[in-house]
Design a protein around this motif. Structure first.
Motif, PDB file in Angstrom:
ATOM      1  N   HIS A   6     -31.214  40.979 -13.777  1.00  0.00           N
ATOM      2  CA  HIS A   6     -30.041  40.065 -14.587  1.00  0.00           C
ATOM      3  C   HIS A   6     -30.857  39.269 -15.661  1.00  0.00           C
ATOM      4  O   HIS A   6     -31.332  38.657 -15.285  1.00  0.00           O
ATOM      5  N   CYS A  37     -29.737  36.710 -18.892  1.00  0.00           N
ATOM      6  CA  CYS A  37     -28.883  35.695 -19.470  1.00  0.00           C
ATOM      7  C   CYS A  37     -29.414  34.429 -20.061  1.00  0.00           C
ATOM      8  O   CYS A  37     -30.413  34.158 -19.893  1.00  0.00           O
ATOM      9  N   CYS A  47     -22.766  36.276 -16.332  1.00  0.00           N
ATOM     10  CA  CYS A  47     -23.594  35.496 -15.731  1.00  0.00           C
ATOM     11  C   CYS A  47     -22.806  35.340 -14.506  1.00  0.00           C
ATOM     12  O   CYS A  47     -21.984  35.669 -14.102  1.00  0.00           O
ATOM     13  N   GLY A  48     -23.653  34.804 -13.306  1.00  0.00           N
ATOM     14  CA  GLY A  48     -22.609  34.307 -12.189  1.00  0.00           C
ATOM     15  C   GLY A  48     -21.719  33.252 -12.753  1.00  0.00           C
ATOM     16  O   GLY A  48     -22.035  32.714 -13.761  1.00  0.00           O
TER      17      GLY A  48
HETATM   18 ZN    ZN Z   1     -27.246  34.268 -15.322  1.00  0.00          ZN
END
Ligand code: ZN
Length: 381
Positions: free
Chosen positions: A233, A235, A337-338
């Protein structure tokens, strides 16, 4: 075949859970009482994520201190810090709203995880009826526990990095053993490594290539079949509705990012000014054969920092445009993102973490619905 869709990992912790964490830090409630709140929060997260129709769910990281520190500390305030660590390490990031997050500092060896992500997963997977994913932290992030210039006495950097890679490998393998369908590695420090923030010395050291190499040291220990289900991931950060490296140009990151031999990438795009440019670079730099696996690009279609809820039509439109630049068989959708990578997060733009939590599920539902719509329009549903 339909376009795959997957969340990054975290969800906002409710005000109730955040109070329980604070009360636990203050010694007002027991570990068992905190765990009871965490269990309830995980159950609620899974049930509500399943209700969105998502083909894969997570427990929203409700038990983790943060996406980065779960292996080494029980709470963000520092309760339950692992051995050989002191609280006063270097800053991981300074965010645009002025706040910062600090990492602990390694004081000796050997480096060992106190908590593996699989310990959370084992409890949560019993609560789920759909496949579960688990997010883990990248070795590159935890490499920042070692002082930037100084040598830890009796514990050379190389020995630390070897121990770290072993722990990360164990973290990922134990998730799969515990039933995870997919494991994604959080790599938010990748983009930050290009920032050159004078307040934050490590960001000015051209560490990106070193990070990529270190992460591949772990990723390459897995077979091609395993790596299909190992993701990365990227970001620009997402804490307290604020970012740490949105100004860094993707053109500097993406060519290197796809050198990691992972099978899929969860890429922030929804909040980018020029989304087409990012889709184009994903199409250009992602590989159809990364040591035996095709790299699937899950493009961000949801912005977790913005309270405005995306519509399924918007999600669909984004994916249709992305499909012009990324081969359809290597296209997926995700959130940027989370929704709350750190456990204590007031979600200021949302008004409260409780409002943000409700909004998060509506956003996930829009992603799932919009992705289905796009699959139909592309004739692959
Ligand atoms: Zn993130």
């Amino acid at each position: 075949m339909t376009i795959p869709t997957e969340n990054v990992g975290s969800l906002p912790r409710s005000s109730k859970l955040q109070s329980a964490i604070t009360n636990y830090d203050a010694g007002k409630i027991t570990r068992e009482e905190l765990e009871c709140e965490q269990d309830a929060a995980c159950r609620d997260s899974i049930q509500r994520m399943e209700a969105t129709g998502s083909p894969i769910v997570s427990d929203g990281e409700q038990r983790a201190s943060s996406f980065a520190t779960y292996p080494i500390v029980d709470t963000l305030a520092g309760t339950g810090l692992a051995e050989n660590l002191a609280p006063d390490g270097q800053h991981f990031a300074f965010f645009t709203d002025g706040h910062h997050r600090q990492l602990p500092r390694l004081t000796g060896g050997p480096f060992r995880y106190k908590t593996y992500a699989a310990e959370y997963l084992k409890k949560s997977i019993k609560m789920a009826t759909t496949p579960m994913k688990q997010a883990v932290i990248a070795p590159s992030m935890l490499s920042l526990l070692y002082p930037l210039d100084k040598e830890v006495s009796g514990y050379p950097r190389d020995q630390f990095l070897e121990d770290l890679c072993n722990e990360c490998e164990k973290d990922i393998r134990s998730c799969f053993k515990s039933g995870a369908a997919r494991v994604s590695i959080d790599f938010t420090e990748g983009r930050l490594a290009l920032k050159n923030d004078p307040n934050n010395p490590w960001t000015g050291r051209s560490m990106l290539e070193h990070f990529i190499e270190l992460n591949n040291r772990v990723i390459d220990r897995f077979s091609a079949k395993e790596r299909r289900n190992i993701g990365i991931h990227t970001c620009p950060g997402g804490d307290c509705d604020s970012t740490h490296s949105a100004e860094v140009d993707y053109a500097d990151l993406l060519p290197s990012l796809f050198k990691m031999n992972a099978g899929y990438f969860l890429i922030q795009v929804a909040s980018e000014k020029d989304k087409e440019r990012v889709y184009k670079m994903c199409g250009e730099y992602s590989r159809s054969d990364a040591k035996g696996v095709p790299q699937i690009c899950f493009v961000g279609v949801i912005d977790p920092l913005n309270p405005k809820i995306e519509t399924p039509e918007q999600v669909c439109e984004d994916l249709l445009i992305a499909s012009k630049f990324i081969p359809i068989e290597r296209l997926g959708s995700t959130d940027d993102c989370g929704f709350s990578p750190f456990s204590i997060d007031t979600k200021p733009k949302h008004g409260s973490p409780d409002v943000a939590r409700d909004i998060a599920f509506q956003k996930i539902a829009a992603r799932v619905k919009g992705t289905k719509l796009a699959s139909e329009k592309l004739g692959i549903a």
